[in-house]
Motif scaffolding. Structure first.
Motif, PDB file in Angstrom:
ATOM      1  N   UNK A   1       5.976  11.659   0.547  1.00 23.21           N
ATOM      2  CA  UNK A   1       5.281  11.274  -0.679  1.00 23.21           C
ATOM      3  C   UNK A   1       5.113   9.792  -0.866  1.00 23.21           C
ATOM      4  N   UNK A   2       5.505   8.981   0.119  1.00 26.62           N
ATOM      5  CA  UNK A   2       5.364   7.537   0.001  1.00 26.62           C
ATOM      6  C   UNK A   2       6.107   6.830   1.110  1.00 26.62           C
ATOM      7  N   UNK A   3       5.979   5.521   1.138  1.00 23.95           N
ATOM      8  CA  UNK A   3       6.653   4.731   2.171  1.00 23.95           C
ATOM      9  C   UNK A   3       8.167   4.849   2.045  1.00 23.95           C
ATOM     10  N   UNK A   4       8.686   4.822   0.805  1.00 21.60           N
ATOM     11  CA  UNK A   4      10.131   4.866   0.607  1.00 21.60           C
ATOM     12  C   UNK A   4      10.458   5.510  -0.731  1.00 21.60           C
ATOM     13  N   UNK A   5      11.288   6.541  -0.707  1.00 19.70           N
ATOM     14  CA  UNK A   5      11.731   7.197  -1.932  1.00 19.70           C
ATOM     15  C   UNK A   5      12.631   6.259  -2.733  1.00 19.70           C
ATOM     16  N   UNK A   6      13.367   5.387  -2.036  1.00 21.11           N
ATOM     17  CA  UNK A   6      14.234   4.424  -2.721  1.00 21.11           C
ATOM     18  C   UNK A   6      13.412   3.421  -3.520  1.00 21.11           C
ATOM     19  N   UNK A   7      12.191   3.191  -3.112  1.00 21.25           N
ATOM     20  CA  UNK A   7      11.307   2.239  -3.775  1.00 21.25           C
ATOM     21  C   UNK A   7      10.665   2.868  -5.011  1.00 21.25           C
ATOM     22  N   UNK A   8      10.229   4.098  -4.885  1.00 23.18           N
ATOM     23  CA  UNK A   8       9.643   4.839  -6.003  1.00 23.18           C
ATOM     24  C   UNK A   8       9.735   6.329  -5.726  1.00 23.18           C
ATOM     25  N   UNK A   9      10.102   7.096  -6.747  1.00 20.84           N
ATOM     26  CA  UNK A   9      10.236   8.545  -6.587  1.00 20.84           C
ATOM     27  C   UNK A   9       8.930   9.284  -6.844  1.00 20.84           C
ATOM     28  N   UNK A  10       7.881   8.561  -7.164  1.00 19.27           N
ATOM     29  CA  UNK A  10       6.587   9.197  -7.406  1.00 19.27           C
ATOM     30  C   UNK A  10       6.093   9.841  -6.119  1.00 19.27           C
ATOM     31  N   UNK A  11       5.858  11.147  -6.180  1.00 23.52           N
ATOM     32  CA  UNK A  11       5.471  11.913  -4.992  1.00 23.52           C
ATOM     33  C   UNK A  11       3.953  11.988  -4.902  1.00 23.52           C
ATOM     34  N   UNK A  12       3.387  11.139  -4.058  1.00 25.43           N
ATOM     35  CA  UNK A  12       1.940  11.073  -3.955  1.00 25.43           C
ATOM     36  C   UNK A  12       1.342  12.304  -3.279  1.00 25.43           C
TER      37      UNK A  12
ATOM     38  N   UNK B   1       0.837  -1.189   0.000  1.00 24.65           N
ATOM     39  CA  UNK B   1       0.000   0.000   0.000  1.00 24.65           C
ATOM     40  C   UNK B   1       0.878   1.247   0.000  1.00 24.65           C
ATOM     41  N   UNK B   2       0.316   2.360  -0.456  1.00 29.90           N
ATOM     42  CA  UNK B   2       1.041   3.631  -0.488  1.00 29.90           C
ATOM     43  C   UNK B   2       0.386   4.633   0.463  1.00 29.90           C
ATOM     44  N   UNK B   3       1.098   5.716   0.704  1.00 27.74           N
ATOM     45  CA  UNK B   3       0.571   6.728   1.628  1.00 27.74           C
ATOM     46  C   UNK B   3       1.265   8.051   1.377  1.00 27.74           C
TER      47      UNK B   3
ATOM     48  N   UNK C   1      -3.164  10.584   3.576  1.00 30.80           N
ATOM     49  CA  UNK C   1      -3.852   9.745   2.585  1.00 30.80           C
ATOM     50  C   UNK C   1      -3.235   8.359   2.570  1.00 30.80           C
ATOM     51  N   UNK C   2      -4.058   7.348   2.372  1.00 31.15           N
ATOM     52  CA  UNK C   2      -3.597   5.974   2.202  1.00 31.15           C
ATOM     53  C   UNK C   2      -4.376   5.340   1.050  1.00 31.15           C
ATOM     54  N   UNK C   3      -3.681   4.616   0.193  1.00 29.64           N
ATOM     55  CA  UNK C   3      -4.331   3.922  -0.917  1.00 29.64           C
ATOM     56  C   UNK C   3      -3.296   3.153  -1.716  1.00 29.64           C
TER      57      UNK C   3
END
Length: 873
Positions: free
Chosen positions: A458-469, A439-441, A757-759
């Motif tokens: 912007x997420x659980x881990x920037x190392x995992x994905x740089x997409x800024x939620x 899940x993301x948050x 936010x969580x989703x």
């Protein structure tokens, strides 16, 4: 004496020949020699660094890593190590070392190859700045003359300082300060003698002598440096012996990040690159200071990660990363389980495998080696052996789907087996089985007074994905939209005491050829209900009825006042249920309007940018809320209107001379009173102070509810769990979308607005629900996911920290707000003082005029508005 004369003549001729050769060489190369005067104002290519508002390093961007230092900031032993190795006569020669040059020339004469450079530090500096490394005679000649010129322009200390900051030392590190960080993760003042010797030995071959690429070569070179330091008397025999025995422990280190805000750093990087271009942004040594509070940011990261892990664990364990060997469970007579293992790997093979595995955040790769009863043994990279206790395993019932989990485990063997590659994490002094969350948050906190971003995840881990939620994920907002719908209703002269019909809606939608039946969640309907209570309980059908009362288009236009784009607001009644898609930052910006009294602020991250010399090159000018300024502006406009009126009167009287005098006097007064600096801009007012106050106050009921529990009339709002914070100055609203695909919580104090936010990144995936886990305590979350259960815990964790030990701030009702006692069932005036009544706020002129007991005369009003009846929309 004839042989002596011949010798003297030969020496003189040789000297003249040398002078002639030097002169000729200089004449030949002088036009190609650059001006060394540029070294006086040299700008070292340094990366861009991003800091929090309190000076903590958030990130560093740039191809070359460099930490410029003054000579005084460098350890004395490091300076001596470099001198002993590179140029022990540095402070004695004029820039070239004749003895060294003669030695190198002898080697060339006998071997025919230039095997020795004999370059002084000054010559190396000349080569680094102006020449190449090619071993050609013409380059050497240029190098010599440049060195002589450099010695005339700069002092010895200036040359040495420039050299130690400029020299390439491998792994993209330039200068000794960067090398200390890259190879050892230390400030240069914290290096050991052995580490100093390693760095001092790098200039001769940074790509092959560095301790990361070749520890053996680095060790040999280190020993040479230590030997030269000993010979020069810079260290004692005891120091030499101790340093010689020190093992070389080196790995690549990044910049010393002291505040975790990678998503903020990426936002800053993009903005600076857009402003200055990549070349300047990455090489000019910009120091970018942000609005981020490092303490709040650290807590925001921790709160989001804790919340995401909590969601992920309660939905079940998805299994190991890999299985290295097979282990079959064999039940024993005593009820225990013994594993029969096949092709088990040796500890050496396990460690070799783990060396190539990566963790994520605080998740560490491990291999299970033994499982007994309710615990397991595991081995980590480096050979450390750990125990996983039952408290770290009992959550891990098998994941079936987002809506289903298997039975709670009873023993460790129900969860894991020897040979499994798993992830573990430290928790409460013990180890816990983990997994990478699916899940993301996101969480964002802003200052409602000027829009400064205080924290952003912007997420659980920037190392995992740089997409800024927090800034890029447009997600349906669910019930988080309702305060804005209710604000539009108040603009249409409804009040917090107006009664609405909380009853199911059944209508045929001809366009969709189906019935539209918006429902409450949960499906509980209260009939006639006051607007305050409907908002606090998040009644869906009431929101739809309010939208109808105001009108869809009028409501959409009202919502754009909060900064929402019109294209993101559906032109249908689903708008009332949160079908609009917004980012967490946009939503926080909208809620800030309620928190600050009606003003729209613009979020910003960068406060200022300094160059490498600490000169200010950019400073953000905030656009703050200023209610006092608004009053001053109103007064100024009134005065201007009066002046215009008087001028018009003069014009009508055709008194031209008097008109000229009046105009001249007005211009003189304006000139004398105008400030030298331009008047700063202020955030625009978008809704009235009264409207903002009423919505903010109504959102407090989401937390504290209402009625009298002892009398059986008490009720809870959807955010009632926030009572644990024991603060009466908080307002908040839960949000859950259709099919529970997104969970939200937005809330604020007068000084801080936060949206959580969580989703799932896959917008079609549902957050689902969980069954009760008998292994866990009473504080576990179970049932359907929602804004209150899924998103609010991160908000609560963060806000509890942010407001800890801070006094409560109670906003006084603005001018134009009145409070009267009403009957809680009808919203009408009452004289009762028992639990059937309570005080409610109204915009003056909209308060009820009729008592619940019609025999009592209505209160006098300040306008002609009359409330003849209670209308149930």
């Amino acid at each position: 004496m004839s042989w002596l004369k011949k010798l003297i003549i030969l020496v003189i001729a040789g000297a003249f020949s040398v002078v002639a050769l030097v002169a000729a060489s200089y004449w030949y190369v002088k036009d190609d020699l650059p001006s060394v005067a540029t070294l006086k104002d040299v700008k070292l290519q340094t990366p861009m660094r991003v800091f929090s508002q309190d000076g903590e390093l958030i990130s560093q961007f740039g191809e070359k890593r460099r930490i410029p230092l003054t000579l005084e900031e460098m350890p004395d032993l490091l300076i001596k190590a470099v001198l002993a190795t590179e140029d022990n006569r540095f402070y004695e020669h004029p820039g070239i070392d004749v003895i060294g040059m003669f030695r190198a020339a002898t080697v060339v004469a006998f071997s025919g190859e230039a095997k020795q450079g004999a370059s002084t530090i000054t010559q190396q500096l000349a080569r680094v700045f102006f020449l190449t490394r090619e071993k050609k005679l013409i380059r050497k000649i240029k190098e010599i003359f440049l060195a002589l010129r450099i010695e005339q322009e700069l002092s010895k200390d200036e040359i040495l300082e420039l050299y130690l900051n400029k020299i390439e030392l491998g792994q993209r590190s330039f200068g000794v300060g960067a090398a200390a960080q890259v190879y050892f993760g230390k400030n240069i003042q914290d290096l050991t003698l052995s580490e100093i010797a390693i760095i001092a030995g790098l200039p001769q071959g940074p790509s092959v002598l560095n301790p990361v690429r070749s520890p053996s070569r680095a060790r040999a070179r280190r020993n040479i440096v230590l030997g030269r330091m000993l010979n020069e008397g810079y260290i004692t025999q005891a120091q030499y012996d101790e340093a010689l025995q020190e093992p070389i422990l080196s790995k690549l280190h990044g910049a010393q990040i002291t505040a975790s805000a990678p998503y903020i750093a990426e936002m800053v990087r993009q903005e600076v690159v857009d402003k200055y271009g990549e070349e300047e942004a990455y090489s000019k040594g910009f120091q970018v200071f942000t609005t981020v509070d490092s303490r709040l940011q650290g807590k925001a990261v921790a709160a989001v990660q804790k919340n995401v892990i909590g969601y992920d664990e309660r939905h079940g364990y998805r299994g190991p990363v890999a299985t290295l060997w097979q282990a079959t469970a064999a039940p024993q007579a005593d009820g225990s389980v013994k594993f029969v293992e096949k092709d088990r790997l040796s500890d050496e093979a396990i460690l070799a495998y783990l060396d190539n595995q990566d963790g994520l955040e605080d998740l560490i790769p491990a291999v299970i080696t033994e499982v007994t009863g309710q615990q397991a043994q595991a081995i980590l990279s480096g050979g450390r052996k750990i125990t996983l206790p039952w408290q770290g395993l009992n959550w891990a019932r098998a994941f079936i789907s987002h809506d289903r989990q298997s039975h709670p485990p009873k023993a460790a063997a129900d969860v894991i087996a020897p040979g499994m590659h798993v992830l573990v994490r430290p928790a409460g002094g013990e180890w816990r089985l983990g997994q990478i969350p699916g899940v993301s948050a996101a969480l964002v906190a802003i200052n409602p007074k000027d829009g400064a971003v205080q924290a952003l995840v912007g997420g659980y881990s920037f190392a995992m994905t740089q997409f800024n939620r927090a800034t890029q994920a447009n997600r349906q907002v669910g019930s988080n939209i309702k305060p804005f719908i209710y604000s539009a209703a108040l603009e249409s002269n409804l009040t917090l005491a107006t009664l609405m019909n909380d009853a199911p809606i059944h209508e045929w939608d001809e366009g969709a050829n189906q019935a539209w039946r918006p429902k409450n969640s949960p499906e509980v309907y209260d009939g006639a209900i006051r607007i305050r209570e409907a908002l606090a309980k998040s009644k869906n059908v009431v929101a739809v009825r309010l939208l109808r009362a105001v009108g869809i288009e009028k409501t959409r236009q009202h919502l754009t006042k909060f900064g929402f784009r019109e294209k993101d607001l559906p032109h249908s009644e689903t708008l009332a249920l949160g079908s609009a898609s917004l980012t967490p930052l946009e939503l926080a910006t909208g809620y800030a309007v309620f928190a600050n009294g009606g003003y729209l602020v613009k979020p910003y991250v960068i406060t200022k940018i300094l160059d490498d010399q600490n000169n200010l090159i950019y400073e953000h000018v905030p656009v703050p809320v200023c209610s006092d300024c608004e009053q001053q502006d109103l007064a100024a406009k009134a005065a201007a209107a009066q002046a215009a009126k008087e001028a018009a009167a003069l014009a009508e009287s055709a008194d031209a001379e008097a008109l000229l005098e009046a105009t001249f006097a007005e211009q003189t007064a304006t000139t004398e009173q105008s400030p030298v600096t331009p008047t700063p801009a202020y955030a625009p007012r978008v809704i009235s102070a009264q409207n903002a106050f009423l919505i903010a106050d109504a959102l407090k009921s989401s937390i504290w509810g209402g009625g009298d529990w002892k009398a059986g009339t008490g009720w809870n709002g959807t955010a009632y769990r926030l009572k644990e914070l024991k603060r009466q100055d908080l307002s908040g609203k839960t949000g859950t979308t259709n099919d529970v695909k997104d969970a939200w919580f937005s809330g604020f104090s007068p000084e801080l607005v936060v949206t959580s936010w969580v989703g799932f990144d896959d917008a079609e995936s549902r957050l689902g629900k969980t069954a009760w886990n008998n292994n866990l305590g009473k504080d576990q979350v179970a049932g359907s996911e929602s804004g209150a259960k899924t998103a609010m815990p991160a908000w609560q964790e963060f806000m509890g920290f942010a407001l800890k030990d801070k006094p409560q701030i109670f906003v006084q009702p603005p001018v134009g707000i009145t409070s009267v006692r009403i009957d809680l069932k009808t919203g009408l005036l009452t004289q009762a003082t028992d639990n059937s009544s309570g005080f409610e706020f109204f915009i003056q002129g909209t308060e009820p005029k009729t008592y619940v007991n019609s025999s009592v005369q209505p209160l006098p009003t300040q306008n002609n508005q009359q409330q003849e009846e209670i209308e149930l929309f």
